[in-house]
Design an enzyme around this catalytic site. Structure first.
Site, short mmCIF file in Angstrom:
data_model
loop_
_atom_site.label_atom_id
_atom_site.label_comp_id
_atom_site.label_asym_id
_atom_site.label_seq_id
_atom_site.Cartn_x
_atom_site.Cartn_y
_atom_site.Cartn_z
N GLU A 95 61.23 13.73 51.90
CA GLU A 95 61.03 12.32 52.24
C GLU A 95 62.37 11.60 52.40
O GLU A 95 62.58 10.84 53.35
CB GLU A 95 60.20 11.66 51.13
CG GLU A 95 59.79 10.24 51.44
CD GLU A 95 58.92 9.62 50.33
OE1 GLU A 95 58.53 10.34 49.39
OE2 GLU A 95 58.65 8.42 50.43
N TYR A 106 52.11 8.96 44.30
CA TYR A 106 53.14 9.10 43.27
C TYR A 106 53.16 7.85 42.37
O TYR A 106 52.85 7.93 41.19
CB TYR A 106 54.54 9.25 43.89
CG TYR A 106 54.74 10.39 44.87
CD1 TYR A 106 53.88 11.48 44.93
CD2 TYR A 106 55.84 10.38 45.73
CE1 TYR A 106 54.10 12.51 45.84
CE2 TYR A 106 56.07 11.41 46.63
CZ TYR A 106 55.20 12.47 46.69
OH TYR A 106 55.42 13.46 47.58
N SER A 107 53.59 6.69 42.95
CA SER A 107 53.84 5.50 42.13
C SER A 107 52.59 4.99 41.43
O SER A 107 51.49 5.08 41.97
CB SER A 107 54.37 4.36 43.01
OG SER A 107 55.45 4.78 43.78
N SER A 145 51.14 4.39 50.95
CA SER A 145 51.12 4.18 52.41
C SER A 145 50.09 5.12 53.04
O SER A 145 50.01 6.29 52.69
CB SER A 145 52.49 4.47 53.01
OG SER A 145 53.48 3.75 52.36
C1 LIG Z 1 57.18 0.17 52.15
C2 LIG Z 1 56.93 1.00 50.92
C3 LIG Z 1 56.12 2.11 51.00
C4 LIG Z 1 55.84 2.86 49.86
N1 LIG Z 1 55.00 3.94 49.97
C5 LIG Z 1 54.70 4.65 48.87
C6 LIG Z 1 53.79 5.75 48.94
O1 LIG Z 1 53.27 6.08 50.02
N2 LIG Z 1 53.47 6.40 47.81
C7 LIG Z 1 54.00 6.06 46.61
O2 LIG Z 1 53.69 6.72 45.63
N3 LIG Z 1 54.86 5.01 46.49
C8 LIG Z 1 55.22 4.30 47.59
N4 LIG Z 1 56.09 3.24 47.49
C9 LIG Z 1 56.53 2.84 46.16
C10 LIG Z 1 58.00 3.08 45.86
O3 LIG Z 1 58.26 4.44 45.73
C11 LIG Z 1 58.32 2.30 44.57
O4 LIG Z 1 58.15 0.92 44.87
C12 LIG Z 1 59.72 2.55 44.10
O5 LIG Z 1 59.86 3.87 43.62
C13 LIG Z 1 60.13 1.57 42.98
O6 LIG Z 1 59.19 1.54 41.97
P1 LIG Z 1 58.61 0.14 41.44
O7 LIG Z 1 58.13 -0.62 42.61
O8 LIG Z 1 57.66 0.42 40.34
O9 LIG Z 1 59.89 -0.64 40.87
P2 LIG Z 1 60.53 -0.48 39.44
O10 LIG Z 1 60.66 0.95 39.09
O11 LIG Z 1 59.79 -1.37 38.48
O12 LIG Z 1 61.99 -1.07 39.69
C14 LIG Z 1 62.27 -2.48 39.67
C15 LIG Z 1 63.78 -2.65 39.87
O13 LIG Z 1 64.49 -2.05 38.78
C16 LIG Z 1 65.44 -1.11 39.24
N5 LIG Z 1 65.52 0.03 38.32
C17 LIG Z 1 64.45 0.64 37.73
N6 LIG Z 1 64.89 1.67 36.96
C18 LIG Z 1 66.24 1.72 37.09
C19 LIG Z 1 67.27 2.56 36.56
N7 LIG Z 1 66.96 3.58 35.76
N8 LIG Z 1 68.55 2.32 36.93
C20 LIG Z 1 68.86 1.29 37.77
N9 LIG Z 1 67.93 0.45 38.30
C21 LIG Z 1 66.65 0.66 37.97
C22 LIG Z 1 64.92 -0.67 40.60
O14 LIG Z 1 65.95 -0.17 41.43
C23 LIG Z 1 64.30 -1.96 41.14
O15 LIG Z 1 65.29 -2.75 41.73
C24 LIG Z 1 56.40 2.48 48.62
C25 LIG Z 1 57.23 1.36 48.54
C26 LIG Z 1 57.50 0.62 49.68
C27 LIG Z 1 58.40 -0.56 49.57
#
Ligand SMILES: Cc1cc2nc3c(=O)[nH]c(=O)nc-3n(C[C@H](O)[C@H](O)[C@H](O)COP(=O)(O)OP(=O)(O)OC[C@H]3O[C@@H](n4cnc5c(N)ncnc54)[C@H](O)[C@@H]3O)c2cc1C
Length: 401
Positions: free
Chosen positions: A244, A128-129, A161
């Site tokens: 999930e 996804y991400s 993951s």
């Molecule tokens: C242990 C772990 C396992 C993971 N496994 C997977 C996986 O298997 N597959 C996968 O696809 N992804 C996975 N992820 C990724 C995870 O889904 C993303 O890290 C998460 O969705 C946040 O995206 P980002 O890291 O790009 O942060 P960003 O989207 O850049 O966010 C940064 C900060 O801004 C805040 N923010 C952003 N937009 C808004 C808004 N509209 N309103 C308020 N606050 C906001 C967020 O809450 C965060 O604090 C995993 C993450 C972790 C930590």
């Protein structure tokens, strides 16, 4: 005595007796310690038995390895399996690829993969991400283009993951750059073991290395692996995300050493803090939150059918995030200066530190706490939606990070 809802269904008591007797005859334990990212032949053989008996996914229809049971009967099976620590039951709650395939896949795809997902012959990951699309998941730029009976995929994913051991991935990709961002997406089951999938591990804050960057170059996916139809990717993704979030709202990893730190009350007693009124008050608060969340999750699940509701599951996931951070803080305080230690020589401190760091798994993975609050605000409380300037314009014209 619980009422029998249908003459074709057993009562809870009958089912409990049946499952107990079956487990007594069949369950002798698994010899190896389990690596969560791969499945031993012994574990697979056990899961085959569980699936054949209809215990893995009892709420599924009978033609798809289930028994057509309501959720309260399915819970009876899970309880008996949990009591003897036998794995494999309750997958109709926690098996994301199986549940998503059952709901959105064609019959051909179900025939091909459903059983393999249930017995862990096929492992999966979630693509996804992306570097520019995490919280703003509808902004993904990985692209799938149709060529005859298959799609060709190019792009980059991150934080994936379990990618190294995965045979398949649930993939969200852009299939129409001229449609608005939520409408030009499609959802696939992408075979991972093929040229064009380059997986590079990333090290996590816990020191583990379960997640990865995934670079996709001209990888292919058959048209029959499309889940939910072309252009319906956003909706399909919400189905998978709800599964999930429901899991993450129910559970959180406890420890890596299985030390005394697993049990909050035992830990407080061990460190002579159980009689401290301030500690007792905070302990009660954390434990009450856990109990309340379990009841809330049970209520939410009883109120929804297969497919679940993403907004309700957001409440449980957010609560679990608070619980895990709260427990970790409490445990750190209970063990005091010992929390400065780590490593296998100090299993208790190592577990407490691990919990404190791993709590971020639940507050970030599967959508951050802030995003869950947005969902709850908009879809549960009916607050105005966040302004989104790029929602209705062709994605090609949208400003991108
Ligand atoms: C242990 C772990 C396992 C993971 N496994 C997977 C996986 O298997 N597959 C996968 O696809 N992804 C996975 N992820 C990724 C995870 O889904 C993303 O890290 C998460 O969705 C946040 O995206 P980002 O890291 O790009 O942060 P960003 O989207 O850049 O966010 C940064 C900060 O801004 C805040 N923010 C952003 N937009 C808004 C808004 N509209 N309103 C308020 N606050 C906001 C967020 O809450 C965060 O604090 C995993 C993450 C972790 C930590």
């Amino acid at each position: 005595m619980s009422a029998n809802p249908s003459p074709t269904l057993p009562t809870a008591e009958q089912l409990r007796a049946e499952v107990r007797e079956w487990l007594a005859r069949n369950w002798t334990g698994l010899s190896k310690s389990e690596d969560p990212w791969s499945s031993s032949p012994e574990r697979i053989a056990w899961l085959e038995k569980v699936v054949d008996e209809g215990y893995a996914v009892p709420t599924y229809p009978t033609e798809w390895f289930g028994r057509g049971y309501p959720t309260d009967l399915a819970a009876v099976i899970v309880k008996e399996f949990t009591a003897v620590k036998a794995p494999g039951a309750g997958q109709d709650k926690y098996n994301i690829p199986a549940n998503t395939t059952l709901k959105l896949g064609s019959d051909a795809l179900k025939h091909q993969l459903l059983r393999d997902f249930l017995v862990e012959r096929a492992r999966t990951c979630l693509l996804y991400s992306e570097p520019g699309a995490g919280s703003d998941l509808a902004g993904v730029r990985t692209t799938a283009i149709k060529h005859g009976d298959h799609w060709v995929v190019n792009g980059q994913k991150v934080w994936t993951s379990g990618a190294k051991t995965a045979d398949y991935a649930l993939l969200i990709a852009r299939t129409d750059w001229d449609a608005p961002k939520h409408k030009g997406l499609s959802f696939f089951l992408l075979p991972m073991k093929q040229p064009g999938i380059d997986i590079r591990p990333l090290v996590q804050i816990t020191g583990e290395s379960h997640f990865n960057e995934v670079f996709i170059t001209d990888a292919t996916v058959p048209d029959e692996n499309l889940l939910g139809g072309e252009g319906n990717g956003w909706r399909s993704l919400q189905t998978a995300l709800a599964y999930e979030r429901s899991i993450m709202g129910d559970t959180g990893r406890t420890s890596r050493n299985r030390s005394r730190a697993d049990d909050l009350i035992a830990l407080a007693r061990e460190h002579g803090r159980l009689d401290d009124p301030a500690v007792r008050r905070r302990l009660a608060k954390v434990l009450a939150m856990r109990e309340l969340n379990a009841l809330n999750n049970a209520r939410a699940k009883a109120a929804t059918t297969q497919g679940t509701s993403s907004s309700i599951m957001s409440l449980g996931k957010l609560a679990m995030s608070r619980i895990l951070h709260g427990e970790a803080r409490m445990k750190t305080e209970l063990i005091g200066a010992q929390a400065l230690l780590s490593g296998s020589d100090n299993p208790e401190a190592d577990d407490v530190n691990f919990l404190a760091l791993n709590a971020f798994f639940t507050s970030i993975g599967g959508g951050t706490d802030q995003i869950q609050r947005n969902i709850i605000g908009e879809r549960v409380l009916g607050l105005p939606k966040e302004p989104e300037a790029d929602r209705d314009i062709p994605f090609r014209q949208a400003r991108r990070s």
